[in-house]
Design a protein around this motif. Structure first.
Motif, PDB file in Angstrom:
ATOM      1  N   GLU A  26       0.882  -1.161   0.000  1.00 49.50           N
ATOM      2  CA  GLU A  26       0.000   0.000   0.000  1.00 49.50           C
ATOM      3  C   GLU A  26       0.926   1.220   0.000  1.00 49.50           C
ATOM      4  OE1 GLU A  26      -3.275   2.272   2.837  1.00 49.50           O
ATOM      5  OE2 GLU A  26      -1.821   0.870   3.703  1.00 49.50           O
ATOM      6  N   ASP A  44      -9.279   6.950  -6.956  1.00 48.80           N
ATOM      7  CA  ASP A  44      -9.157   5.536  -6.612  1.00 48.80           C
ATOM      8  C   ASP A  44      -8.018   4.868  -7.363  1.00 48.80           C
ATOM      9  OD1 ASP A  44     -11.398   5.595  -4.910  1.00 48.80           O
ATOM     10  OD2 ASP A  44     -12.745   5.352  -6.629  1.00 48.80           O
ATOM     11  N   SER A  45      -7.588   5.481  -8.478  1.00 51.33           N
ATOM     12  CA  SER A  45      -6.541   4.876  -9.292  1.00 51.33           C
ATOM     13  C   SER A  45      -5.939   5.938 -10.207  1.00 51.33           C
ATOM     14  CB  SER A  45      -7.101   3.724 -10.134  1.00 51.33           C
ATOM     15  OG  SER A  45      -7.999   4.222 -11.116  1.00 51.33           O
ATOM     16  N   THR A  61      -3.501   1.256  -7.942  1.00 57.14           N
ATOM     17  CA  THR A  61      -4.613   1.407  -7.001  1.00 57.14           C
ATOM     18  C   THR A  61      -4.070   1.253  -5.584  1.00 57.14           C
ATOM     19  OG1 THR A  61      -5.095  -0.961  -7.136  1.00 57.14           O
ATOM     20  CG2 THR A  61      -6.281   0.487  -8.667  1.00 57.14           C
ATOM     21  N   ARG A  64      -2.763   6.154  -0.913  1.00 53.30           N
ATOM     22  CA  ARG A  64      -3.296   7.311  -0.208  1.00 53.30           C
ATOM     23  C   ARG A  64      -2.314   8.465  -0.384  1.00 53.30           C
ATOM     24  NH1 ARG A  64      -3.096   6.477   5.072  1.00 53.30           N
ATOM     25  NH2 ARG A  64      -2.087   4.428   5.069  1.00 53.30           N
TER      26      ARG A  64
END
Length: 382
Positions: A26, A44-45, A61, A64
């Motif tokens: 992530e 989102d992507s 994807t 953050r």
């Protein structure tokens, strides 16, 4: 797994962030550009568009974004429980990133595995530089905190040109990339980065990249602008500019062979690959973008003076590199170019000498074997 990446610009999104995502992390992007952070936080992507032979679109994807200027505590909290921290901010900005990493190390759990820190910058020993900034800030506290992180130097290579204004957070890149990472610091626990290769000694790979890709790119930009050309691919297609770039890279190849033991065949193949990448007509890269910050690129350890100085020390040819230096003095287009021309104007007004300008711009000592030749180029502006 989680990675915190400082610098959400085109290289951060289109290269480092992409590979971290593909490695299963992530990715938390940290940047100070509020509009960019807001756009990433709302998405989102995003898509990385590889242009040229073999290129494909890759979707990122699961990321953050945080504004490190507005939310330093949140950034520190992310660093505290991350597995990896990477940067793509520029070597001079590393000192501004250091406080955030230090704050995260202070909050890191005692039983957590060491944070794996890699600075992905166009500079030799960038991760060492980042560690030094962190240690200096920590002072006496560093002895206790140093075991919370391991630091590995890297060499990164991917051409990420100026982006179309309508592209949003998507990024256009070339298909080729290289990410070499020194493996000794990790103690066998390597980060998950697909396509990266881990090496025992990084120095030769860093210098081969800097003295071929970066030197060649800058030479194409400066000779290209002098010739009145706009695009890097267009510059390489010009017979005179192409010959000038080839001459400079033959000189850096000779240095790399002498210094690191690369074979002639290895360097010939590497140069050919690099020049083919520069000629990629699908990359909308301009001489103005690539040539920007000429004062930095003419400094002592950078892509022109750096290899030329070492070659001169070994008695190797430097004519091609000095032709690039000569053209760099004429570069126009950004604030550093204006500063350089103002300095040359002061020399013409007899306020400073050619020797003083040479020393200030290049960092060369007057007794260095390259100094007089560069001074003569500077003095020719009189």
């Amino acid at each position: 797994m989680k990675a915190v990446h400082f610098g959400a610009g085109n290289i951060g999104r289109g290269f480092v962030g992409l590979l971290l995502h593909e490695g299963g992390y992530e990715v938390v992007f940290s940047d100070v550009a509020a509009p960019l952070v807001d756009a990433l936080a709302a998405a989102d992507s995003y898509t990385v568009h590889e242009v040229g032979a073999g290129g494909q679109d890759r979707t990122v994807t699961g990321f953050r974004a945080l504004n490190s200027a507005e939310s330093p505590e949140a950034v520190a909290a992310e660093v505290a429980d991350a597995d990896v921290v990477t940067t793509a901010v520029g070597p001079t900005i590393l000192k501004l990133i250091a406080p955030h990493i230090l704050a995260g190390l202070r909050e890191r759990a005692e039983d957590a595995a060491p944070l794996q820190v890699m600075a992905c910058e166009n500079a030799i020993g960038a991760t060492d530089t980042l560690r030094e900034h962190i240690a200096e800030l920590a002072g006496d506290e560093w002895g206790a905190l140093s075991s919370n992180a391991v630091f590995a130097n890297t060499a990164v290579d991917r051409i990420v040109p100026g982006q179309p204004s309508e592209g949003g957070i998507d990024v256009t890149v070339e298909p080729f990339y290289e990410w070499a990472i020194e493996q000794g610091a990790f103690g066998g626990r390597l980060p998950s980065i697909p396509g990266a290769h881990f090496v025992d000694e990084l120095g030769p790979y860093i210098e081969r990249k800097l003295f071929t890709v970066n030197t060649g790119h800058a030479t194409a930009a400066y000779l290209g602008q002098r010739a009145g050309l706009d695009a890097i691919a267009e510059a390489l297609a010009d017979e005179k500019v192409g010959a000038g770039v080839a001459a400079a890279l033959e000189e850096t190849s000779a240095l790399l062979r002498a210094k690191h033991g690369f074979t002639d065949e290895e360097m010939t193949e590497y140069r050919t690959t690099i020049l083919d990448r520069f000629r990629n007509p699908a990359l909308p890269d301009t001489v103005d973008r690539v040539g920007r910050q000429p004062l930095r690129k003419l400094s002592r350890s950078e892509r022109l003076i750096g290899p030329a100085a070492e070659a001169a020390e070994q008695g190797l040819a430097v004519d091609g590199l000095l032709s690039a230096v000569d053209a760099a003095l004429e570069f126009t287009g950004d604030e550093q170019a204006q500063q350089l021309h103002q300095l040359l104007d002061r020399m013409r007004a007899a306020e400073v000498s050619p020797e003083a300008v040479t020393a200030e711009v290049t960092g060369l000592d007057p007794v260095h074997p390259l100094f007089d030749r560069v001074r003569d180029i500077v003095a020719s502006r009189l």
